[in-house]
Design a protein around this motif. Structure first.
Motif, mmCIF file in Angstrom:
data_model
loop_
_atom_site.group_PDB
_atom_site.id
_atom_site.type_symbol
_atom_site.label_atom_id
_atom_site.label_comp_id
_atom_site.label_asym_id
_atom_site.label_seq_id
_atom_site.Cartn_x
_atom_site.Cartn_y
_atom_site.Cartn_z
ATOM 1 N N ASP A 17 35.856 38.628 46.790
ATOM 2 C CA ASP A 17 36.424 37.516 45.701
ATOM 3 C C ASP A 17 37.784 37.368 46.492
ATOM 4 N N GLU A 18 38.069 35.743 47.771
ATOM 5 C CA GLU A 18 39.024 36.092 47.774
ATOM 6 C C GLU A 18 40.076 37.131 48.270
ATOM 7 N N SER A 23 34.242 32.794 41.271
ATOM 8 C CA SER A 23 34.184 33.758 40.928
ATOM 9 C C SER A 23 33.562 34.139 39.419
HETATM 10 MG MG MG Z 1 38.414 33.251 41.600
#
Ligand code: MG
Ligand code: ATP
Lengths: 336, 288
Positions: B175-176, B44
């Motif tokens: 991000d995910e 991240s």
């Molecule tokens: Mg992360």
């Protein structure tokens, strides 16, 4: 349907509150020592004179009886006659109410502007010396109650540097013929800015005295809510869109941070209205609070009752207004 | 030609602890690159550095971030912000918290177009409606007027995807984007992201720790360990024969599709120890 029921509930609780306030005051001012008749008569009045006057004002009856008579009259719009001023209580109260309303609303406006700006600035410069400085200023503002701020303002801006008037509501020398008792509003609407200037010269010091502690309270709570919001994901997302820190704080964080502050302002505003009693006295400002003190000193029972009823009505109105604004601002409540 | 090129990017905590160790990675125009690594590896952090949203507790200590050939870090802050807003976008992890609860959906999609890119409001609104249809939202007109709490998590993620594609950015960082969703919704969202990426020919940096997803969506991948890229390769090569021992173990730890219930093997201790030594050696070299 739901709205109607909510309104009815609200109305019922308002009436109960008002009735409660009326009863308490009615009883208290009759059981504390001192009576209005003694104050009115010259020394050496006979027992017979006293009894005659008591009968005239209905004070010879029992308290419940007196209350019943009073409430029946009030419902019919008759609030009685002031013992000392010998005028209808309703006219007296309505005549003074605008002065107090203008003063407290001005104080509220100042508190919201200063407290709000300070909170936004402190959030923009969070974790820097600027935030520290604003926090210190807030702490100082809270360290004194409103009437001591009033004294300090009188000493500094009224006596040391006499920039402001320290007594009254308007300069008599102005000779302006007001058609209403909302002096400031009227002067504004008639574009008489010389009068506005004079009125503000009288009103700003007492308004600031009332506003300073409230501004500090607004600053503290709003800043805390704002800083919490700044960690939220939607704030981060707004940053990636290209927004500046200032617009993120005012556009994204503020609407989410403002609700707790709004509730607090409602409660604190009723305290502020209570504070006008002493502040008006201090600045010889001809409002309801100033009249209330005279009424208490003179044991002017009908007038005290009338004033208390108006104050209680004001408080409940403020609370109602806060609830309505809250519902309007919070989308989750709006659709519930 | 790389649309995003990160070169020797270093990020440290304020106390000097390194979080990213000279990270380099490229995402070509229209390409999908997966960024994998265990929790805390710094995946991240890379995305945040590119998008200019690094947390206050960390600082960028070196490296370059080229977006469309322009070094973002060399730009003045305001220009950088606007450049990122115009050319890149984020699909966030948690759709439940990424929309502003007190604003309607419509303005949250159109705001970037109107405020940053100077579109006229009606055009931006027409564009938003079009995008909502593209992400398969029924009655987009009604959704535009809704508040986030009135919509499901899956709907909100679709909206966030639409919003990310609004300005036709040529780089998207996801991000995910599915970890916060129900398993059934996860598949649909993943499919949607790939569909949108293909249609709009957007470069996509896809952060995940699920190697199963990697093979489905991406052409290339970077494996991150402790803020250091330990493998940078294309997906085919990786699944055929990962070069780094850690990558091998990671791959072995992932259940196969053919056997989704197969036992999950943890990365063996000796391999963790080896990669830790590698990171330590790198740090020692840096400090010389
Ligand atoms: Mg992360
Ligand atoms: N706001 C912060 N302040 C200080 N350290 C942070 C902050 N955010 C992340 N870190 C640290 O930076 C490192 C990398 O974090 P990052 O969030 O990039 O990991 P990640 O690879 O995305 O992990 P995950 O898979 O759990 O999302 C971690 O060691 C984390 O503790």
């Amino acid at each position: 349907m739901q709205i109607v029921r909510a309104l009815l509930t609200r109305l019922a609780t308002t009436l109960v509150t008002l009735l409660g306030a009326a009863i308490i005051v009615f009883v208290v001012i009759r059981v504390v020592p001192g009576n209005p008749i003694a104050m009115m008569l010259p020394p050496g009045a006979t027992e017979a004179d006293i009894e005659r006057l008591k009968t005239l004002y209905g004070l010879d009856k029992s308290i419940p009886e007196q209350f019943w008579i009073w409430i029946v009259n009030v419902v019919q719009g008759d609030f009685g006659t002031s013992i000392t001023l010998r005028q209808p209580v309703f006219d007296l109260v309505i005549g003074r109410l605008p002065a107090t309303l203008e003063l407290s609303l001005m104080a509220l406006l100042i508190a919201v502007l200063i407290g709000g700006t300070a909170a936004l600035t402190a959030t923009l410069y969070r974790d820097t010396k600027i935030e520290g400085g604003i926090d210190v200023a807030g702490g100082v503002a809270l360290s004194l109650p409103d009437f001591l701020w009033g004294l300090a303002l009188i000493l500094v801006l009224g006596v040391l540097w006499p920039l402001f008037h320290i007594s009254g509501r308007v300069s008599p020398s102005l000779g302006f013929d007001f058609q209403s008792n909302f002096f400031l509003l009227e002067a504004l609407l008639r574009f008489r800015f010389d009068v506005v200037f004079d009125l503000l010269g009288h009103m700003l010091l007492p308004a600031f005295a009332l506003a300073i502690p409230l501004a500090a309270i607004i600053l503290q709570l709003l800043k805390q809510s704002l800083k919490e919001c700044m960690h939220d994901d939607y704030i981060t997302l707004a940053r990636t869109k290209g927004y500046s820190e200032t617009s993120i704080i005012t556009r994204d964080a503020l609407p989410n941070a403002i609700l707790p502050t709004l509730t607090l302002i409602g409660v604190q505003f009723t305290f502020l209205i209570g504070g006008t009693v002493i502040i008006e006295r201090l600045f010889s400002y001809e409002g309801l609070g100033n009249m209330a003190i005279d009424a208490v000193i003179n044991r002017d029972l009908p007038l005290i009752q009338g004033i208390v009823l108006v104050f209680a009505l004001l408080f409940t109105l403020v609370n109602l207004l806060v609830d309505m604004t809250y519902a309007a601002l919070n989308p989750r409540l709006r659709h519930a | 030609m790389s649309y995003l090129s990160i070169q020797d990017l270093s990020v440290r905590l304020r106390n000097g602890l390194p979080l990213l160790r000279k990270v380099s990675l490229d995402v070509k125009a229209g390409e999908v690159r997966a960024l994998v690594g265990e929790s805390g590896a710094g995946k991240s952090m890379i995305g945040k550095a590119v998008l200019g949203i690094l947390p206050r507790a960390v600082r960028l200590t070196g490296g370059k971030i080229l977006l469309d050939g322009e070094d973002l870090l060399a730009l003045p802050p305001k220009t950088r912000r606007q450049r990122i807003g115009a050319k890149a976008a984020l699909i966030p992890q948690d759709p439940l918290t990424a929309l502003n609860p007190s604003r309607r959906i419509g303005p949250q999609i159109t705001d970037r177009l109107v405020d940053i890119l100077g579109w006229k409001r009606p055009e931006a609104e027409a564009r938003a409606l079009e995008l909502l249809e593209e992400v398969h939202i029924q009655s987009p007109g009604r959704v535009m007027k809704s508040y986030p709490h009135e919509l499901s998590g899956g709907m909100r993620q679709r909206i966030l995807i639409a919003s990310a594609f609004a300005a036709e950015p040529k780089l998207i960082i996801a991000d995910e984007p599915t970890t916060a969703l129900d398993v059934t919704v996860q598949k649909q969202i993943l499919k949607l992201i790939r569909e949108m990426q293909e249609r709009h020919q957007t470069a996509l940096l896809f952060v995940t720790h699920d190697l199963g997803v990697v093979s489905k969506i991406s052409q290339s991948l970077s494996v991150l360990y402790a803020g250091k890229v330990i493998e940078d390769t294309d997906v085919r090569a990786f699944f055929d024969a990962p070069r780094h021992a850690y990558s091998k173990a990671l791959l072995a730890a992932t259940p196969k599709y053919t056997d989704p219930d197969g036992s999950l093997m943890p990365v063996p201790d000796n391999i963790i120890a080896a990669v830790e030594r590698e990171v330590a050696a790198f740090d020692a070299q840096m400090n010389e």
